[in-house]
Scaffold this motif. Structure first.
Motif, short mmCIF file in Angstrom:
data_model
loop_
_atom_site.label_atom_id
_atom_site.label_comp_id
_atom_site.label_asym_id
_atom_site.label_seq_id
_atom_site.Cartn_x
_atom_site.Cartn_y
_atom_site.Cartn_z
N TYR A 160 0.81 -1.22 0.00
CA TYR A 160 0.00 0.00 0.00
C TYR A 160 0.85 1.28 0.00
O TYR A 160 0.66 2.16 -0.83
CB TYR A 160 -0.92 -0.05 1.23
N CYS B 31 -4.69 -0.10 -2.78
CA CYS B 31 -5.40 0.74 -1.80
C CYS B 31 -6.56 -0.05 -1.22
O CYS B 31 -6.99 -1.05 -1.79
CB CYS B 31 -5.89 2.02 -2.46
N SER B 32 -7.09 0.45 -0.12
CA SER B 32 -8.15 -0.34 0.54
C SER B 32 -9.44 -0.36 -0.30
O SER B 32 -10.19 -1.32 -0.23
CB SER B 32 -8.46 0.25 1.91
N ARG B 33 -9.72 0.70 -1.01
CA ARG B 33 -10.96 0.86 -1.80
C ARG B 33 -12.20 0.91 -0.90
O ARG B 33 -13.30 0.55 -1.31
CB ARG B 33 -11.10 -0.25 -2.85
N LEU B 34 -11.98 1.37 0.34
CA LEU B 34 -13.10 1.40 1.28
C LEU B 34 -13.87 2.73 1.26
O LEU B 34 -14.88 2.88 1.94
CB LEU B 34 -12.58 1.15 2.70
N SER B 35 -13.36 3.72 0.50
CA SER B 35 -13.90 5.07 0.62
C SER B 35 -15.41 5.18 0.42
O SER B 35 -16.09 5.85 1.19
CB SER B 35 -13.18 6.00 -0.36
N ARG C 90 -9.38 11.45 7.30
CA ARG C 90 -10.78 11.50 6.90
C ARG C 90 -11.58 12.40 7.85
O ARG C 90 -12.21 13.36 7.43
CB ARG C 90 -11.31 10.06 6.94
N TRP D 23 -13.55 5.98 -9.58
CA TRP D 23 -12.52 6.06 -8.52
C TRP D 23 -11.18 6.47 -9.10
O TRP D 23 -10.85 6.13 -10.25
CB TRP D 23 -12.37 4.68 -7.86
N PHE E 195 -5.47 8.84 -4.57
CA PHE E 195 -5.30 10.20 -4.06
C PHE E 195 -4.40 11.06 -4.95
O PHE E 195 -4.76 12.17 -5.32
CB PHE E 195 -4.76 10.18 -2.62
N ARG F 11 -6.07 12.17 -8.04
CA ARG F 11 -7.12 13.16 -7.77
C ARG F 11 -6.48 14.53 -7.58
O ARG F 11 -6.98 15.54 -8.09
CB ARG F 11 -7.90 12.80 -6.49
N ASP G 104 -17.37 7.66 -4.19
CA ASP G 104 -17.18 7.86 -2.76
C ASP G 104 -17.37 9.31 -2.32
O ASP G 104 -16.94 9.68 -1.23
CB ASP G 104 -15.78 7.38 -2.34
N GLU H 77 -17.71 12.49 -0.68
CA GLU H 77 -17.95 12.79 0.75
C GLU H 77 -17.68 14.28 0.91
O GLU H 77 -16.51 14.72 0.88
CB GLU H 77 -16.97 11.96 1.59
N HIS I 169 -14.18 16.07 0.31
CA HIS I 169 -14.08 16.51 -1.08
C HIS I 169 -13.79 18.00 -1.21
O HIS I 169 -12.81 18.41 -1.85
CB HIS I 169 -15.36 16.15 -1.82
N GLN J 169 -10.46 19.07 0.16
CA GLN J 169 -9.34 18.66 -0.70
C GLN J 169 -9.32 19.50 -1.98
O GLN J 169 -8.24 19.87 -2.45
CB GLN J 169 -9.46 17.17 -1.07
#
Ligand code: FAD
Length: 512
Positions: A216, A230-234, A290, A350, A353, A356, A384, A386, A390, A393
């Motif tokens: 990671y 990446c975790s892809r949990l976002s 987060r 997706w 980071f 993005r 994702d 949020e 968002h 950032q």
């Protein structure tokens, strides 16, 4: 009497304090309200609707297994609750606090005022590490760690709900007709994107902590490798199919196991175990980021729409440059890595980071587009999405906070560093697939002879750059440094940092 549990972006039965409190108080009525105002807003898109649908279906199943179903209603709030209270004996409403967009913020205030007027107790609990009515950022980190280490609320095993007679009293006009499943296959393109629901969240968490996460830290910035590393949990954290605390505690347990295993093996066998630990410690720190970012929006909801400091009010044009915005959105800027990212985002919902940050910087600096305009495109595209992360950032990458280092990403350099063999660019910009890597990131410099040999015409088959990379970069740098100096001299930077800055990193650190 019934205890109404109002589900919002917390679509789970595990680690759900309001559900537990409601179950302890009596019979429960789990409710989700489809609010037209929220779902027709310009930051809500079909990909969000799909993820939401799948997550609601999974929540319904989880609740059904415990004895009650999820009641889906449709309409504006608090009117829906008012009509529900006319029809049913509602003793209280239990919900998580939400740090959402301006629409949900205003709606929550309306619901609170209505509950007071109507005399219905409304019990709201903190969702995770975000603190409502926070007086100061001092001590925030310690408080966050304590919250994350607090035991997760256990999912109730049995729930007692409303009787059929009671449910029949709910006016038909309030009911939302749950789709029959055909919607899930209606648009095959949606299947390239992540699916919602608790099962997917648990499976991603497990595979990340036990199979995918070792690299990671190294691979998170690579547009091709990050997809798996990446975790892809976002999206799951955004819709609450998994809580931040659950993810944090699972990572912590795994790090402890890895530490024990490391101590038990010979020094020569320790390297991969140490790599695993470093990666998971990085992951856990991002779970804190987060809430750190969401806390900013919680403390100042206006930051969704206006910059951290008024000095940045008129830095970017308020009029949208449609030609530039569309070229960027659709991946036709003539900058291969930017185009690859935007096309892959359109297909998958997706991006990692670093990419993005790069596409946002490109829009704000090279194309000089307002962060609100570019941010709105990304908000609709990210499954994702949020708001608290968002918009903070977007502002940070654009350089409108006055407290972070101004970072203007060079898309050619980023491609050379993070896609060195061109795998990602070739996958998403197939027009350029046959170009040698030496020409891939600066196709505008490709000699005519090479273009001819590869049957490619730059300026025809693939766009020429829509702005000059050198002068766009220089203009943005000069303009932003001038405002930042003004912000520092006038005390604006210090004011913003005092209110929002991370106390763990000094003023001026790029990422926080
Ligand atoms: C312009 C821009 C817009 C963004 N918009 C969003 C958004 O709408 N929703 C969103 O969840 N993330 C957003 N991010 C942050 C970050 O890029 C994503 O969280 C991350 O890429 C999601 O992938 P993952 O779950 O595999 O993350 P991992 O790297 O596995 O991280 C685990 C979790 O930590 C949190 N996290 C990770 N990086 C950050 C970060 N830099 N800031 C805050 N939290 C972080 C996320 O919840 C993420 O799921 C944005 C970043 C930028 C630069």
């Amino acid at each position: 009497m019934l205890q109404l549990v109002w589900f919002k972006r917390d679509l789970r039965v595990h680690d759900h304090g309001p559900l537990v409190a409601a179950a302890e108080a009596g019979r429960v009525l789990p409710v989700f309200v489809h609010e037209p105002e929220v779902q027709q807003a310009d930051d809500f898109s079909p990909r969000h609707a799909m993820f939401l649908r799948q997550s609601l279906d999974a929540l319904h199943t989880a609740l059904r297994e415990r004895g009650v179903g999820l009641l889906e209603l449709r309409g504006a709030l608090p009117e829906v609750f008012d009509a529900l209270c006319d029809a049913l004996p509602i003793a209280a409403i239990h919900a998580h606090e939400e740090t959402g967009n301006a629409i949900t913020y205003a709606r929550d205030r309306r619901v609170r005022a209505w509950a007071k007027r109507r005399g219905v107790p409304l019990h709201e609990r903190a969702g995770a590490g975000v603190v409502r009515r926070l007086a100061t950022r001092d001590g925030w980190h310690d408080r966050w760690v304590a919250t994350m280490r607090h035991p997760c609320a256990r999912a109730p095993e049995v729930l007692v709900g409303a009787t059929d007679d009671e449910l029949c009293r709910i006016p038909a006009s309030l009911r939302f007709a749950r789709p029959d499943g055909t919607h899930l296959v209606a648009n095959p393109r949606e299947h390239a994107r992540q699916a919602g629901g608790r099962e997917q969240a648990e499976s991603l968490l497990h595979s990340f902590l036990h199979e995918r996460g070792e690299d990671y830290r190294r691979a998170m910035s690579s547009p091709s490798e990050a997809e798996l590393a990446c975790s892809r949990l976002s999206a799951h954290l955004a819709y609450g199919t998994l809580s931040n605390r659950e993810a944090y505690q699972a990572a912590r347990t795994r790090v402890r196991e890895l530490r024990d295993s490391t101590a038990a093996v010979a020094p020569s066998a320790r390297t991969p175990l140490v790599r695993w630990q470093q990666s998971l410690v990085s992951f856990a720190s991002r779970l804190e980021w987060r809430d750190h970012f969401m806390q900013k929006l919680e403390d100042e909801p206006e930051l969704e729409h206006r910059p951290f400091s008024p000095l940045y009010d008129d830095v970017w044009p308020h009029e949208v440059d449609t030609m530039r915005l569309d070229a960027w959105r659709t991946g036709h800027t003539g900058f291969p890595l930017v185009d690859a990212c935007m096309r892959s985002l359109e297909a998958t919902g997706w991006l990692t980071f670093r990419m993005r940050a790069m596409v946002m910087s490109f829009a704000s600096h090279y194309l000089w587009l307002h962060w609100r305009h570019a941010g709105a495109v990304l908000a609709r595209a990210f499954v994702d999405y949020e708001p608290g992360i968002h918009w903070m950032q977007c502002q940070m990458q654009a350089g409108s906070t006055g407290i972070n280092t101004i970072r203007i990403y060079n898309p050619v350099k980023q491609a050379e560093e993070h896609d060195p063999d061109g795998t990602f660019v070739r996958r998403w910009v197939p027009e350029l697939a046959t170009l040698p890597t030496t020409d891939l990131y600066r196709p505008w410099d490709t000699p005519a002879m090479v273009q001819l040999m590869h049957g490619l015409h730059i300026g025809g088959d693939y766009s020429l750059p829509i702005v000059s990379p050198v002068s766009a970069h220089a203009q943005a740098r000069d303009a932003l440094h001038a405002v930042k100096q003004q912000a520092q001299r006038s005390g604006e930077s210090a004011r913003v940092w005092q209110r929002h800055g991370s106390r763990r990193t000094p003023l001026g650190t790029p990422n926080r």
